[in-house]
Scaffold this motif. Structure first.
Motif, PDB file in Angstrom:
ATOM      1  N   LEU A 121       0.927  -1.064  -0.103  1.00 27.72           N
ATOM      2  CA  LEU A 121       0.060  -0.066   0.027  1.00 27.72           C
ATOM      3  C   LEU A 121       0.768   1.304   0.099  1.00 27.72           C
ATOM      4  O   LEU A 121       1.591   1.299   0.869  1.00 27.72           O
ATOM      5  CB  LEU A 121      -0.884  -0.111   1.191  1.00 27.72           C
ATOM      6  N   ARG A 122       0.511   2.090  -0.958  1.00 22.17           N
ATOM      7  CA  ARG A 122       1.419   3.471  -0.894  1.00 22.17           C
ATOM      8  C   ARG A 122       0.526   4.354   0.277  1.00 22.17           C
ATOM      9  O   ARG A 122      -0.601   4.856  -0.161  1.00 22.17           O
ATOM     10  CB  ARG A 122       1.246   4.162  -2.197  1.00 22.17           C
ATOM     11  N   LYS A 123       0.957   4.497   1.417  1.00 24.84           N
ATOM     12  CA  LYS A 123       0.649   5.412   2.375  1.00 24.84           C
ATOM     13  C   LYS A 123       0.832   6.858   2.239  1.00 24.84           C
ATOM     14  O   LYS A 123       1.826   7.275   2.501  1.00 24.84           O
ATOM     15  CB  LYS A 123       0.952   4.936   3.611  1.00 24.84           C
ATOM     16  N   ASP A 124      -0.347   7.667   1.743  1.00 27.62           N
ATOM     17  CA  ASP A 124       0.296   8.779   1.524  1.00 27.62           C
ATOM     18  C   ASP A 124      -1.282   9.604   1.314  1.00 27.62           C
ATOM     19  O   ASP A 124      -2.332   9.153   1.586  1.00 27.62           O
ATOM     20  CB  ASP A 124       0.813   9.026   0.099  1.00 27.62           C
ATOM     21  N   PHE A 125      -1.216  11.009   1.084  1.00 26.60           N
ATOM     22  CA  PHE A 125      -2.466  11.664   0.856  1.00 26.60           C
ATOM     23  C   PHE A 125      -2.861  11.894  -0.561  1.00 26.60           C
ATOM     24  O   PHE A 125      -2.369  12.837  -1.031  1.00 26.60           O
ATOM     25  CB  PHE A 125      -2.439  12.917   1.793  1.00 26.60           C
ATOM     26  N   MET A 126      -3.767  10.996  -1.066  1.00 23.33           N
ATOM     27  CA  MET A 126      -4.176  10.964  -2.338  1.00 23.33           C
ATOM     28  C   MET A 126      -5.237  12.005  -2.542  1.00 23.33           C
ATOM     29  O   MET A 126      -6.393  12.108  -1.857  1.00 23.33           O
ATOM     30  CB  MET A 126      -4.535   9.715  -2.798  1.00 23.33           C
ATOM     31  N   LEU A 127      -5.063  12.899  -3.501  1.00 29.86           N
ATOM     32  CA  LEU A 127      -6.099  14.168  -3.712  1.00 29.86           C
ATOM     33  C   LEU A 127      -6.556  14.256  -5.326  1.00 29.86           C
ATOM     34  O   LEU A 127      -7.492  15.017  -5.773  1.00 29.86           O
ATOM     35  CB  LEU A 127      -5.765  15.327  -3.122  1.00 29.86           C
ATOM     36  N   ASP A 128      -5.456  13.698  -6.233  1.00 28.30           N
ATOM     37  CA  ASP A 128      -5.630  13.972  -7.486  1.00 28.30           C
ATOM     38  C   ASP A 128      -5.345  12.798  -8.362  1.00 28.30           C
ATOM     39  O   ASP A 128      -4.424  12.071  -8.010  1.00 28.30           O
ATOM     40  CB  ASP A 128      -4.805  15.109  -7.955  1.00 28.30           C
ATOM     41  N   PRO A 129      -5.912  12.534  -9.382  1.00 26.89           N
ATOM     42  CA  PRO A 129      -5.608  11.281 -10.383  1.00 26.89           C
ATOM     43  C   PRO A 129      -4.135  11.081 -10.566  1.00 26.89           C
ATOM     44  O   PRO A 129      -3.633   9.897 -10.725  1.00 26.89           O
ATOM     45  CB  PRO A 129      -6.588  11.524 -11.660  1.00 26.89           C
ATOM     46  N   ILE A 130      -3.378  12.366 -10.710  1.00 27.05           N
ATOM     47  CA  ILE A 130      -1.950  12.234 -11.139  1.00 27.05           C
ATOM     48  C   ILE A 130      -1.303  11.240 -10.055  1.00 27.05           C
ATOM     49  O   ILE A 130      -0.064  10.659 -10.374  1.00 27.05           O
ATOM     50  CB  ILE A 130      -1.379  13.536 -11.718  1.00 27.05           C
ATOM     51  N   GLN A 131      -1.714  11.366  -8.903  1.00 27.43           N
ATOM     52  CA  GLN A 131      -1.168  10.885  -7.583  1.00 27.43           C
ATOM     53  C   GLN A 131      -1.535   9.305  -7.909  1.00 27.43           C
ATOM     54  O   GLN A 131      -0.593   8.400  -7.395  1.00 27.43           O
ATOM     55  CB  GLN A 131      -1.568  11.289  -6.404  1.00 27.43           C
ATOM     56  N   ILE A 132      -2.586   8.927  -8.467  1.00 26.13           N
ATOM     57  CA  ILE A 132      -3.013   7.634  -8.439  1.00 26.13           C
ATOM     58  C   ILE A 132      -1.988   6.792  -9.500  1.00 26.13           C
ATOM     59  O   ILE A 132      -1.486   5.899  -9.257  1.00 26.13           O
ATOM     60  CB  ILE A 132      -4.272   7.460  -8.935  1.00 26.13           C
ATOM     61  N   ASP A 133      -1.754   7.637 -10.703  1.00 29.04           N
ATOM     62  CA  ASP A 133      -1.020   7.003 -11.599  1.00 29.04           C
ATOM     63  C   ASP A 133       0.464   7.058 -11.034  1.00 29.04           C
ATOM     64  O   ASP A 133       1.147   6.040 -11.494  1.00 29.04           O
ATOM     65  CB  ASP A 133      -1.034   8.115 -12.892  1.00 29.04           C
ATOM     66  N   GLU A 134       0.834   7.949 -10.262  1.00 27.54           N
ATOM     67  CA  GLU A 134       2.280   8.061  -9.855  1.00 27.54           C
ATOM     68  C   GLU A 134       2.360   6.841  -8.862  1.00 27.54           C
ATOM     69  O   GLU A 134       3.329   5.912  -9.012  1.00 27.54           O
ATOM     70  CB  GLU A 134       2.498   9.346  -9.033  1.00 27.54           C
ATOM     71  N   SER A 135       1.378   6.532  -8.173  1.00 32.72           N
ATOM     72  CA  SER A 135       1.431   5.438  -7.118  1.00 32.72           C
ATOM     73  C   SER A 135       1.485   3.826  -7.817  1.00 32.72           C
ATOM     74  O   SER A 135       2.529   3.216  -7.558  1.00 32.72           O
ATOM     75  CB  SER A 135       0.205   5.247  -6.403  1.00 32.72           C
ATOM     76  N   ARG A 136       0.960   3.840  -8.966  1.00 36.77           N
ATOM     77  CA  ARG A 136       0.921   2.464  -9.893  1.00 36.77           C
ATOM     78  C   ARG A 136       2.410   2.489 -10.527  1.00 36.77           C
ATOM     79  O   ARG A 136       3.118   1.560 -10.445  1.00 36.77           O
ATOM     80  CB  ARG A 136      -0.304   2.811 -11.064  1.00 36.77           C
ATOM     81  N   ALA A 137       2.865   4.000 -11.020  1.00 38.67           N
ATOM     82  CA  ALA A 137       4.085   3.693 -11.574  1.00 38.67           C
ATOM     83  C   ALA A 137       5.490   3.341 -10.585  1.00 38.67           C
ATOM     84  O   ALA A 137       6.223   2.753 -11.124  1.00 38.67           O
ATOM     85  CB  ALA A 137       4.552   5.236 -12.186  1.00 38.67           C
ATOM     86  N   LEU A 138       5.098   3.563  -9.271  1.00 40.77           N
ATOM     87  CA  LEU A 138       5.914   3.428  -8.437  1.00 40.77           C
ATOM     88  C   LEU A 138       5.949   1.857  -7.841  1.00 40.77           C
ATOM     89  O   LEU A 138       6.612   1.360  -7.130  1.00 40.77           O
ATOM     90  CB  LEU A 138       5.789   4.252  -7.038  1.00 40.77           C
ATOM     91  N   GLY A 139       4.842   1.137  -8.430  1.00 41.03           N
ATOM     92  CA  GLY A 139       4.725  -0.082  -7.958  1.00 41.03           C
ATOM     93  C   GLY A 139       3.647  -0.393  -6.987  1.00 41.03           C
ATOM     94  O   GLY A 139       3.175  -1.638  -6.671  1.00 41.03           O
ATOM     95  N   ALA A 140       2.864   0.581  -6.409  1.00 42.16           N
ATOM     96  CA  ALA A 140       1.744   0.544  -5.512  1.00 42.16           C
ATOM     97  C   ALA A 140       0.697  -0.672  -5.939  1.00 42.16           C
ATOM     98  O   ALA A 140       0.173  -0.550  -7.242  1.00 42.16           O
ATOM     99  CB  ALA A 140       1.314   1.946  -5.138  1.00 42.16           C
ATOM    100  N   ASP A 141       0.433  -1.424  -5.017  1.00 44.95           N
ATOM    101  CA  ASP A 141      -0.755  -2.371  -5.381  1.00 44.95           C
ATOM    102  C   ASP A 141      -2.098  -1.953  -4.744  1.00 44.95           C
ATOM    103  O   ASP A 141      -3.121  -2.526  -5.104  1.00 44.95           O
ATOM    104  CB  ASP A 141      -0.135  -3.883  -4.848  1.00 44.95           C
ATOM    105  N   CYS A 142      -1.944  -1.010  -3.986  1.00 45.11           N
ATOM    106  CA  CYS A 142      -3.232  -0.315  -3.263  1.00 45.11           C
ATOM    107  C   CYS A 142      -2.853   0.989  -3.104  1.00 45.11           C
ATOM    108  O   CYS A 142      -1.739   1.511  -2.737  1.00 45.11           O
ATOM    109  CB  CYS A 142      -3.169  -1.321  -2.055  1.00 45.11           C
ATOM    110  N   ILE A 143      -3.859   1.812  -3.033  1.00 42.26           N
ATOM    111  CA  ILE A 143      -3.663   3.281  -2.600  1.00 42.26           C
ATOM    112  C   ILE A 143      -4.831   3.484  -1.533  1.00 42.26           C
ATOM    113  O   ILE A 143      -5.783   2.961  -1.283  1.00 42.26           O
ATOM    114  CB  ILE A 143      -3.851   4.029  -3.822  1.00 42.26           C
ATOM    115  N   LEU A 144      -4.464   4.515  -0.700  1.00 46.07           N
ATOM    116  CA  LEU A 144      -5.162   4.952   0.423  1.00 46.07           C
ATOM    117  C   LEU A 144      -5.926   6.241   0.021  1.00 46.07           C
ATOM    118  O   LEU A 144      -5.476   7.103  -0.307  1.00 46.07           O
ATOM    119  CB  LEU A 144      -4.504   5.431   1.552  1.00 46.07           C
TER     120      LEU A 144
END
Length: 268
Positions: A121-144
């Motif tokens: 899980l990427r534990k961070d403060f998600m507010l915008d779609p670009i952060q979701i894409d960034e999370s997947r690019a980093l390898g995240a399997d889950c977002i908060l």
């Protein structure tokens, strides 16, 4: 590391996070970030890993510091910590990536995921779609998704975006009103109760116990924060929780694997 005082903790973090989002659009761009997300290796099954080990599933959190406690662990070695969580029986990892308030790094996510072999899980403060894409690019399997920081429209859009990329979504609540909002999200959404008040950063397991009776029966539910030992785990299991996110108490122990094993141990 920045500090935030009193009731301004969450507001300060969100204000700074918006600056980070602006920088992502300026320095990378939405199209390029989406391309990076599409090129990432396939996500691991975060929800499946939890379901396979519930009602005693643990998400081990890699967390160096916090706004309320300051530096938590001085000998902070992401690879070693991730390996020890895997050895101790963690089902998944949670990795803090916020730099300003938690001394996290985006690189920690990929490092921990690689070292452990576990979904992360990427534990961070998600507010915008670009952060979701960034999370997947980093390898995240889950977002908060922290419900307190998002409108209903944002919740729905961000959850849909993450699921379209194959990631699990953990929606985090703190009270009954937030829980009712989460029930509008897809049934695949994981529901987490954070026992830490995000305005004061104080913790109490009563938060999970109070919300337990209102939890949707068809969701995998997670109790987060303030969990220190097997007695806490059993207390929360009696309330109906089968997944536990534990960070600070593990981070303060010499060996997180030993602490995790003790948390899962049953009395003789």
């Amino acid at each position: 590391m920045k500090s935030a005082v009193g009731n301004n903790v969450l507001a300060d973090i969100i204000a700074d996070k918006r600056g980070e989002i602006d920088a992502l659009y300026r320095d990378v761009g939405a199209a390029a970030m989406a391309d990076r997300a599409a090129a990432a290796s396939a996500p691991r099954d975060f929800a499946g890993a939890l379901a396979a080990t519930a009602p005693a599933a643990v998400i081990g959190e890699i967390k160096k510091a916090s706004p309320s406690k300051g530096l938590i662990r001085t000998d902070f070695d992401v690879t070693w910590l991730a390996e020890r969580y895997a050895a101790g029986g963690a089902a998944c990892l949670s990795v803090l990536t916020d730099c300003d308030y938690f001394q996290g790094r985006a690189a920690y996510l990929a490092e921990a995921r690689h070292a452990s072999g576990l979904p992360a899980l990427r534990k961070d403060f998600m507010l915008d779609p670009i952060q979701i894409d960034e999370s997947r690019a980093l390898g995240a399997d889950c977002i908060l998704l922290i419900v307190a920081t998002l409108t209903d429209a944002q919740l729905i859009d961000l959850a849909a975006h993450a699921e379209a990329l194959g990631m699990a979504v953990l929606a985090e609540v703190h009270d009954r009103a937030e829980l009712e909002r989460v029930k509008r999200l897809p049934e695949t959404t994981l529901v987490g109760v954070n026992n830490r008040d995000l305005t004061t950063f104080e913790t109490t397991l009563t938060t999970s116990e109070t919300l337990a009776t209102a939890m949707p029966a068809d969701r995998l539910t997670i109790s987060e924060s303030g969990i220190h030992n097997a007695d806490d785990r059993r207390r929360l299991q009696r309330a109906g929780f089968g997944v536990f996110l534990v960070g600070e108490s593990f981070m303060r122990q010499p060996d997180p694997a030993t602490a995790l094993e003790q948390l899962l141990a049953e009395p003789d």
